[in-house]
Scaffold this active site. Structure first.
Site, PDB file in Angstrom:
ATOM      1  N   LEU A  57       0.832  -1.211   0.000  1.00  0.00           N
ATOM      2  CA  LEU A  57       0.000   0.000   0.000  1.00  0.00           C
ATOM      3  C   LEU A  57       0.863   1.256   0.000  1.00  0.00           C
ATOM      4  O   LEU A  57       0.499   2.274   0.587  1.00  0.00           O
ATOM      5  CB  LEU A  57      -0.910   0.001   1.245  1.00  0.00           C
ATOM      6  CG  LEU A  57      -1.903  -1.157   1.359  1.00  0.00           C
ATOM      7  CD1 LEU A  57      -2.537  -1.149   2.747  1.00  0.00           C
ATOM      8  CD2 LEU A  57      -2.976  -1.068   0.285  1.00  0.00           C
ATOM      9  N   ASP A  72       1.653   3.672  -2.148  1.00  0.00           N
ATOM     10  CA  ASP A  72       1.108   4.947  -2.619  1.00  0.00           C
ATOM     11  C   ASP A  72       0.164   5.555  -1.585  1.00  0.00           C
ATOM     12  O   ASP A  72       0.195   6.767  -1.329  1.00  0.00           O
ATOM     13  CB  ASP A  72       0.381   4.767  -3.952  1.00  0.00           C
ATOM     14  CG  ASP A  72       1.333   4.504  -5.101  1.00  0.00           C
ATOM     15  OD1 ASP A  72       2.551   4.692  -4.916  1.00  0.00           O
ATOM     16  OD2 ASP A  72       0.852   4.120  -6.181  1.00  0.00           O
ATOM     17  N   TYR A  73      -0.676   4.719  -0.994  1.00  0.00           N
ATOM     18  CA  TYR A  73      -1.595   5.185   0.045  1.00  0.00           C
ATOM     19  C   TYR A  73      -0.815   5.708   1.248  1.00  0.00           C
ATOM     20  O   TYR A  73      -1.133   6.781   1.796  1.00  0.00           O
ATOM     21  CB  TYR A  73      -2.518   4.045   0.462  1.00  0.00           C
ATOM     22  CG  TYR A  73      -3.410   4.359   1.632  1.00  0.00           C
ATOM     23  CD1 TYR A  73      -4.458   5.273   1.517  1.00  0.00           C
ATOM     24  CD2 TYR A  73      -3.210   3.747   2.869  1.00  0.00           C
ATOM     25  CE1 TYR A  73      -5.282   5.571   2.597  1.00  0.00           C
ATOM     26  CE2 TYR A  73      -4.025   4.030   3.943  1.00  0.00           C
ATOM     27  CZ  TYR A  73      -5.052   4.941   3.811  1.00  0.00           C
ATOM     28  OH  TYR A  73      -5.855   5.219   4.884  1.00  0.00           O
ATOM     29  N   TYR A  74       0.211   4.984   1.658  1.00  0.00           N
ATOM     30  CA  TYR A  74       1.009   5.402   2.813  1.00  0.00           C
ATOM     31  C   TYR A  74       1.737   6.716   2.549  1.00  0.00           C
ATOM     32  O   TYR A  74       1.836   7.579   3.442  1.00  0.00           O
ATOM     33  CB  TYR A  74       1.988   4.294   3.214  1.00  0.00           C
ATOM     34  CG  TYR A  74       1.434   3.446   4.332  1.00  0.00           C
ATOM     35  CD1 TYR A  74       1.834   3.651   5.646  1.00  0.00           C
ATOM     36  CD2 TYR A  74       0.471   2.472   4.083  1.00  0.00           C
ATOM     37  CE1 TYR A  74       1.312   2.902   6.687  1.00  0.00           C
ATOM     38  CE2 TYR A  74      -0.064   1.724   5.109  1.00  0.00           C
ATOM     39  CZ  TYR A  74       0.358   1.939   6.419  1.00  0.00           C
ATOM     40  OH  TYR A  74      -0.182   1.201   7.443  1.00  0.00           O
ATOM     41  N   LYS A  94      -0.904   9.478   2.923  1.00  0.00           N
ATOM     42  CA  LYS A  94      -1.258   9.738   4.312  1.00  0.00           C
ATOM     43  C   LYS A  94      -0.084  10.374   5.071  1.00  0.00           C
ATOM     44  O   LYS A  94      -0.287  11.234   5.938  1.00  0.00           O
ATOM     45  CB  LYS A  94      -1.687   8.445   4.995  1.00  0.00           C
ATOM     46  CG  LYS A  94      -2.945   7.818   4.413  1.00  0.00           C
ATOM     47  CD  LYS A  94      -4.138   8.764   4.447  1.00  0.00           C
ATOM     48  CE  LYS A  94      -4.689   8.956   5.833  1.00  0.00           C
ATOM     49  NZ  LYS A  94      -5.929   9.801   5.814  1.00  0.00           N
TER      50      LYS A  94
END
Length: 213
Positions: free
Chosen positions: A124, A126-128, A131
């Site tokens: 994950l 890109d998500y991390y 965020k």
């Protein structure tokens, strides 16, 4: 209190709205579409476009609010536009409107890049990254009275009403427990300007939140 929940149609957002309504708050929820999500006299719904400019978002967020929650997400479809830039623009919109209290639902270890090789996290990235920089902006570039709640993996299971704070592992969370923790943070002044991770554990939620320092 009059509360704005950005991302009220999501798994955590919808549970949070219900918790806040049960606690007798007035709640305005947002989603991409103007479809009311709750049949409750204390609930109002707004369509908010997180890809709009911050000034437009501030206009879309009609009303005077005591606090803002950000629980929205793109589901991996637009992490830069929604999870990062959209989140930052809601912070800026809150400042434009003079709202000081801002509570962010984030993800475990969002600010600790040394943990990003752990199983489940490295898929994950890109998500991390999104965020990570949204949380950094909230802490370092905003004037908001923030709290950042970093939840572990979200699971569709029964609530335990008990959590562990700042554990060494990523852990898992019943979605209702995440919502209950977010609701508990609202009136916990000791969580202002604090970042903490949570997962299911052995301490009652109210006690765990009260002990954050």
């Amino acid at each position: 209190m009059n509360i704005l929940v950005i991302g009220a149609s999501g798994r955590v957002g919808s549970e949070l709205v219900q918790q806040l309504l049960d606690d007798n708050h007035s709640v305005t929820g947002t989603s991409r579409e103007n479809n009311p999500l709750f049949d409750n006299d204390n609930y109002t719904h707004l369509a908010v476009d997180l890809t709009a400019e911050k000034e437009e978002i501030a206009k879309q967020i009609a009303g005077n609010f005591d606090a803002v929650y950000f629980t929205a997400g793109s589901g991996g479809k637009d992490v830069l536009g929604v999870d990062l830039h959209g989140a930052v623009k809601t912070m800026q919109a809150a400042q434009i409107k003079g709202i000081s209290r801002y509570i962010m639902l984030s993800t475990v270890f969002s600010l600790d890049t040394t943990k990003w090789t752990l199983p489940g996290i490295n898929q994950l990235k890109d998500y991390y990254i999104a965020k990570h920089y949204a949380d950094h902006w909230l802490i370092n570039n905003s004037t908001l009275d923030y709290t950042i709640v970093q939840a572990g993996a979200l699971k569709e299971r029964e609530a335990t009403d008990k959590i562990a704070i700042n554990a060494d592992s990523a852990g898992e969370n019943a979605i209702k427990d995440v919502a209950a923790t977010l609701a508990a943070v609202l009136s916990a002044d000791n969580t202002v300007h604090k970042v903490f991770s949570m997962q299911n554990g052995d301490t009652p939620i109210a006690e765990a939140v009260a002990n954050i320092s």
